[in-house]
Design a protein around this motif. Structure first.
Motif, PDB file in Angstrom:
ATOM      1  N   ASP A  96     -85.339 -58.253-126.284  1.00  0.00           N
ATOM      2  CA  ASP A  96     -85.374 -57.144-125.329  1.00  0.00           C
ATOM      3  C   ASP A  96     -84.451 -55.996-125.727  1.00  0.00           C
ATOM      4  O   ASP A  96     -84.121 -55.152-124.901  1.00  0.00           O
ATOM      5  CB  ASP A  96     -84.982 -57.638-123.931  1.00  0.00           C
ATOM      6  CG  ASP A  96     -86.115 -58.396-123.257  1.00  0.00           C
ATOM      7  OD1 ASP A  96     -87.274 -58.174-123.631  1.00  0.00           O
ATOM      8  OD2 ASP A  96     -85.827 -59.196-122.361  1.00  0.00           O
ATOM      9  N   ARG A  97     -84.042 -55.936-126.968  1.00  0.00           N
ATOM     10  CA  ARG A  97     -83.085 -54.916-127.395  1.00  0.00           C
ATOM     11  C   ARG A  97     -83.695 -53.868-128.323  1.00  0.00           C
ATOM     12  O   ARG A  97     -82.987 -53.171-129.038  1.00  0.00           O
ATOM     13  CB  ARG A  97     -81.888 -55.569-128.090  1.00  0.00           C
ATOM     14  CG  ARG A  97     -81.091 -56.471-127.170  1.00  0.00           C
ATOM     15  CD  ARG A  97     -79.875 -57.013-127.873  1.00  0.00           C
ATOM     16  NE  ARG A  97     -79.177 -57.995-127.062  1.00  0.00           N
ATOM     17  CZ  ARG A  97     -78.137 -58.708-127.490  1.00  0.00           C
ATOM     18  NH1 ARG A  97     -77.688 -58.544-128.721  1.00  0.00           N
ATOM     19  NH2 ARG A  97     -77.557 -59.588-126.705  1.00  0.00           N
ATOM     20  N   GLY A  98     -85.006 -53.777-128.347  1.00  0.00           N
ATOM     21  CA  GLY A  98     -85.633 -52.764-129.182  1.00  0.00           C
ATOM     22  C   GLY A  98     -85.710 -53.143-130.642  1.00  0.00           C
ATOM     23  O   GLY A  98     -85.850 -52.272-131.509  1.00  0.00           O
ATOM     24  N   ILE A  99     -85.611 -54.435-130.947  1.00  0.00           N
ATOM     25  CA  ILE A  99     -85.715 -54.906-132.331  1.00  0.00           C
ATOM     26  C   ILE A  99     -87.039 -55.648-132.511  1.00  0.00           C
ATOM     27  O   ILE A  99     -87.356 -56.557-131.748  1.00  0.00           O
ATOM     28  CB  ILE A  99     -84.541 -55.835-132.701  1.00  0.00           C
ATOM     29  CG1 ILE A  99     -83.238 -55.042-132.753  1.00  0.00           C
ATOM     30  CG2 ILE A  99     -84.786 -56.515-134.046  1.00  0.00           C
ATOM     31  CD1 ILE A  99     -82.029 -55.877-133.133  1.00  0.00           C
ATOM     32  N   THR A 100     -87.805 -55.221-133.492  1.00  0.00           N
ATOM     33  CA  THR A 100     -89.037 -55.908-133.844  1.00  0.00           C
ATOM     34  C   THR A 100     -88.830 -56.643-135.163  1.00  0.00           C
ATOM     35  O   THR A 100     -88.322 -56.059-136.128  1.00  0.00           O
ATOM     36  CB  THR A 100     -90.209 -54.911-133.996  1.00  0.00           C
ATOM     37  OG1 THR A 100     -90.399 -54.233-132.762  1.00  0.00           O
ATOM     38  CG2 THR A 100     -91.493 -55.634-134.359  1.00  0.00           C
ATOM     39  N   VAL A 101     -89.197 -57.902-135.193  1.00  0.00           N
ATOM     40  CA  VAL A 101     -88.999 -58.729-136.388  1.00  0.00           C
ATOM     41  C   VAL A 101     -90.349 -59.110-136.988  1.00  0.00           C
ATOM     42  O   VAL A 101     -91.242 -59.569-136.288  1.00  0.00           O
ATOM     43  CB  VAL A 101     -88.202 -60.012-136.053  1.00  0.00           C
ATOM     44  CG1 VAL A 101     -88.128 -60.936-137.274  1.00  0.00           C
ATOM     45  CG2 VAL A 101     -86.807 -59.656-135.569  1.00  0.00           C
ATOM     46  N   GLU A 102     -90.467 -58.915-138.281  1.00  0.00           N
ATOM     47  CA  GLU A 102     -91.646 -59.358-139.031  1.00  0.00           C
ATOM     48  C   GLU A 102     -91.209 -60.417-140.038  1.00  0.00           C
ATOM     49  O   GLU A 102     -90.191 -60.238-140.727  1.00  0.00           O
ATOM     50  CB  GLU A 102     -92.292 -58.192-139.763  1.00  0.00           C
ATOM     51  CG  GLU A 102     -93.477 -58.599-140.630  1.00  0.00           C
ATOM     52  CD  GLU A 102     -93.961 -57.492-141.540  1.00  0.00           C
ATOM     53  OE1 GLU A 102     -94.784 -57.769-142.432  1.00  0.00           O
ATOM     54  OE2 GLU A 102     -93.489 -56.350-141.374  1.00  0.00           O
ATOM     55  N   ARG A 103     -91.963 -61.488-140.133  1.00  0.00           N
ATOM     56  CA  ARG A 103     -91.636 -62.568-141.066  1.00  0.00           C
ATOM     57  C   ARG A 103     -92.521 -62.474-142.308  1.00  0.00           C
ATOM     58  O   ARG A 103     -93.737 -62.349-142.193  1.00  0.00           O
ATOM     59  CB  ARG A 103     -91.862 -63.925-140.410  1.00  0.00           C
ATOM     60  CG  ARG A 103     -90.988 -64.163-139.195  1.00  0.00           C
ATOM     61  CD  ARG A 103     -91.572 -65.244-138.314  1.00  0.00           C
ATOM     62  NE  ARG A 103     -90.706 -65.476-137.163  1.00  0.00           N
ATOM     63  CZ  ARG A 103     -89.967 -66.559-136.997  1.00  0.00           C
ATOM     64  NH1 ARG A 103     -90.023 -67.533-137.869  1.00  0.00           N
ATOM     65  NH2 ARG A 103     -89.199 -66.679-135.941  1.00  0.00           N
ATOM     66  N   VAL A 104     -91.904 -62.555-143.453  1.00  0.00           N
ATOM     67  CA  VAL A 104     -92.634 -62.606-144.727  1.00  0.00           C
ATOM     68  C   VAL A 104     -92.171 -63.861-145.455  1.00  0.00           C
ATOM     69  O   VAL A 104     -91.014 -63.955-145.864  1.00  0.00           O
ATOM     70  CB  VAL A 104     -92.361 -61.352-145.587  1.00  0.00           C
ATOM     71  CG1 VAL A 104     -93.037 -61.488-146.948  1.00  0.00           C
ATOM     72  CG2 VAL A 104     -92.845 -60.088-144.871  1.00  0.00           C
TER      73      VAL A 104
END
Length: 359
Positions: free
Chosen positions: A95-103
């Protein structure tokens, strides 16, 4: 008053990932319109309210990419727990404006994965931070340098390359790991009165965690004038079949080793299998590396004598949090290289360590 509904709660209700919920609720690409509609409907029904004060810390959301070895197949023994550390971080910051993408990448696929990230940057895609596995070859190192030059903040995990323009690195104390293994090996050999025929599985010479642990093992013995003939057996994830064959051959020989040590997780599993297949389980002392369900079972059953534990979950969490804190708050780590604790596990305390590791 009832507790505030979170994205984690919505994800659990729908049976989807937290990242999917985040993309749907924030209008990000990567989910279908039908999924987006379902997520928004469920959020409204549950009374979800986005934490706007946290998400507005920056004008734009922060996009992170976690690029680590895959958690399946050969990665199930160690890298699975790196990803668990990433999971814990992601749940904290959803909920802190961080988007995580996993590679994720398999054996030999790291440079290809980094090349694809670099190509995305070249066409204008926004990536703010990269949590990256420490490179073991020139091509991967070169690509990480290019990604850093494109303005991406890089935090390394499970190794370090100080010449790279990286924020820092999170790794285990490999020197302590090798020394601790050698000290316990000396205790075991002395207590048993056995001849010191020692086999050391040294793993991949281009992987920091393998090379530095093996080097510290040898340094400990040399500095204390311990006159053992230690045979090194190299080979890592891509040479598992060869390692199995070589181990079975040595265990079946008249001068089989009294003690086997492995500096890496896959090597530990290969040792356990070879001991069982040759009927030597419980007759050879073994110090394995890394805690996972199979190694814990081997310790409980007396196939292993000890396990060196480096806590990869905390290692990855620490690296991810360092990266997130820097991009959210501008907090630069006081110590660029953060080294985690290393401990020796026995059958008597393995349950406690399994609980800490989430095994």
């Amino acid at each position: 008053m009832s507790a505030r509904v979170t994205m984690k709660d919505i994800a659990a209700e729908l049976g989807v990932s937290i990242n999917t919920v985040h993309k749907a609720l924030t209008g990000k690409a990567g989910v279908s319109e039908s999924v987006r509609a379902k997520v928004n409907a469920k959020a409204e029904a549950m009374g979800y309210h986005r934490n706007t004060s946290a998400s507005s810390l920056r004008r734009k959301d922060i996009n992170l990419v976690f690029c680590l070895p895959r958690a399946s197949r050969e990665g199930a023994y160690f890298f699975r727990y790196l990803w668990e550390g990433c999971n814990r971080f992601e749940q904290e910051v959803i909920d802190r404006g961080i988007t995580v993408e996993r590679v994720e990448f398999g054996v030999g696929g790291y440079a290809d994965a980094l090349e694809q990230i670099d190509e995305r940057l070249q066409v204008g895609e926004k990536i703010d931070g990269l949590l990256a596995y420490a490179p073991g070859d020139d091509r991967a190192t070169e690509l990480l340098g290019q990604i850093a030059e494109a303005g991406v903040t890089i935090e390394l995990v499970d190794g370090d390359r100080p010449h790279l323009n990286r924020l820092g690195a999170s790794l285990a104390d490999y020197s302590t790991a090798g020394s601790l293994m050698a000290e316990q090996a000396a205790n075991l050999v002395h207590a048993s009165g056995a001849d010191a025929r020692v086999l050391l599985l040294t793993g991949d010479p281009y992987t920091d965690s393998h090379y530095l642990t093996a080097r510290a093992f040898h340094n400990y013995l040399r500095e204390r004038d311990i006159p053992w003939q230690v045979e090194d057996l190299a080979g890592a994830h891509a040479q598992v079949k060869q390692l199995e064959h070589e181990l079975e051959k040595r265990l079946s020989a008249p001068d089989a080793p009294e003690l086997i040590c492995s500096v890496f997780a896959v090597g530990s599993e290969v040792v356990a299998d070879a001991l069982v297949s040759t009927g030597k389980a419980g007759r050879v002392m073994v110090i394995g590396n890394d805690l996972f369900p199979e190694s814990a079972l081997a310790l409980r059953r007396g196939i292993f004598t000890n396990i060196v534990y480096k806590d990869p979950t905390s290692l990855a969490y620490r690296g991810a949090k360092t990266l997130g804190d820097y991009l959210l708050w501008g907090r630069t780590p006081t110590v660029p290289v953060q080294k985690g604790a290393v401990e020796m596990v026995f059958a008597s305390n393995v349950d406690r360590y399994c609980e800490l590791a989430g095994i």
